[in-house]
Design a protein around this motif. Structure first.
Motif, PDB file in Angstrom:
ATOM      1  N   UNK A  52       0.793  -1.460  -0.344  1.00  0.00           N
ATOM      2  CA  UNK A  52      -0.377   0.208  -0.226  1.00  0.00           C
ATOM      3  C   UNK A  52       0.641   1.594  -0.429  1.00  0.00           C
ATOM      4  N   UNK A  53       2.181   0.812   0.178  1.00  0.00           N
ATOM      5  CA  UNK A  53       3.047   2.320  -0.059  1.00  0.00           C
ATOM      6  C   UNK A  53       3.827   2.444  -1.254  1.00  0.00           C
ATOM      7  N   UNK A  54       4.283   1.476  -1.974  1.00  0.00           N
ATOM      8  CA  UNK A  54       4.905   1.426  -2.898  1.00  0.00           C
ATOM      9  C   UNK A  54       4.524   1.153  -4.314  1.00  0.00           C
ATOM     10  N   UNK A  55       3.215  -0.133  -3.773  1.00  0.00           N
ATOM     11  CA  UNK A  55       2.929  -0.376  -5.174  1.00  0.00           C
ATOM     12  C   UNK A  55       3.381  -1.921  -5.939  1.00  0.00           C
ATOM     13  N   UNK A  56       4.529  -2.128  -4.835  1.00  0.00           N
ATOM     14  CA  UNK A  56       5.129  -3.598  -5.107  1.00  0.00           C
ATOM     15  C   UNK A  56       4.763  -4.705  -4.782  1.00  0.00           C
ATOM     16  N   UNK A  57       4.697  -5.633  -6.341  1.00  0.00           N
ATOM     17  CA  UNK A  57       3.603  -6.652  -6.067  1.00  0.00           C
ATOM     18  C   UNK A  57       4.663  -7.791  -5.490  1.00  0.00           C
ATOM     19  N   UNK A  58       3.887  -8.764  -4.011  1.00  0.00           N
ATOM     20  CA  UNK A  58       4.710  -9.768  -4.068  1.00  0.00           C
ATOM     21  C   UNK A  58       3.930 -10.720  -4.008  1.00  0.00           C
ATOM     22  N   UNK A  59       4.922 -12.042  -4.216  1.00  0.00           N
ATOM     23  CA  UNK A  59       4.540 -13.595  -3.920  1.00  0.00           C
ATOM     24  C   UNK A  59       4.885 -14.392  -3.138  1.00  0.00           C
ATOM     25  N   UNK A  60       3.423 -14.871  -2.338  1.00  0.00           N
ATOM     26  CA  UNK A  60       4.109 -15.578  -1.145  1.00  0.00           C
ATOM     27  C   UNK A  60       3.454 -17.025  -1.066  1.00  0.00           C
TER      28      UNK A  60
END
Length: 77
Positions: free
Chosen positions: A46-54
């Motif tokens: 919500x801060x830098x818009x990076x996408x993460x996959x867990x």
């Protein structure tokens, strides 16, 4: 190819994964999708818009927008 952990996102979203008891942790990331076929969850900072996959049982990694579109069908808005 997934983006390596230290090269992904901002300090807030990296801390999301490494400091599970941080205050206001739930405000940092948004769960966008759970994919049973990939056995993974897709998050967006919500801060830098990076996408993460867990991955289920795996270490979280960053994804490029192209990977997010191809794997999850999510368009960057």
């Amino acid at each position: 190819m997934p983006v390596m952990f230290p090269d992904t996102g901002c300090e807030k979203c990296r801390n999301y994964w490494t400091h599970p008891f941080t205050e206001d942790r739930d405000k940092v990331m948004e769960l966008l999708q759970t994919d049973m076929k990939l056995q993974a969850r897709l998050y967006k900072c919500n801060h830098c818009s990076a996408f993460w996959e867990e991955p289920n049982g795996g270490y979280p990694c960053g994804l490029t927008i192209e990977e997010v579109e191809n794997l999850y069908g999510v368009k960057n808005s």
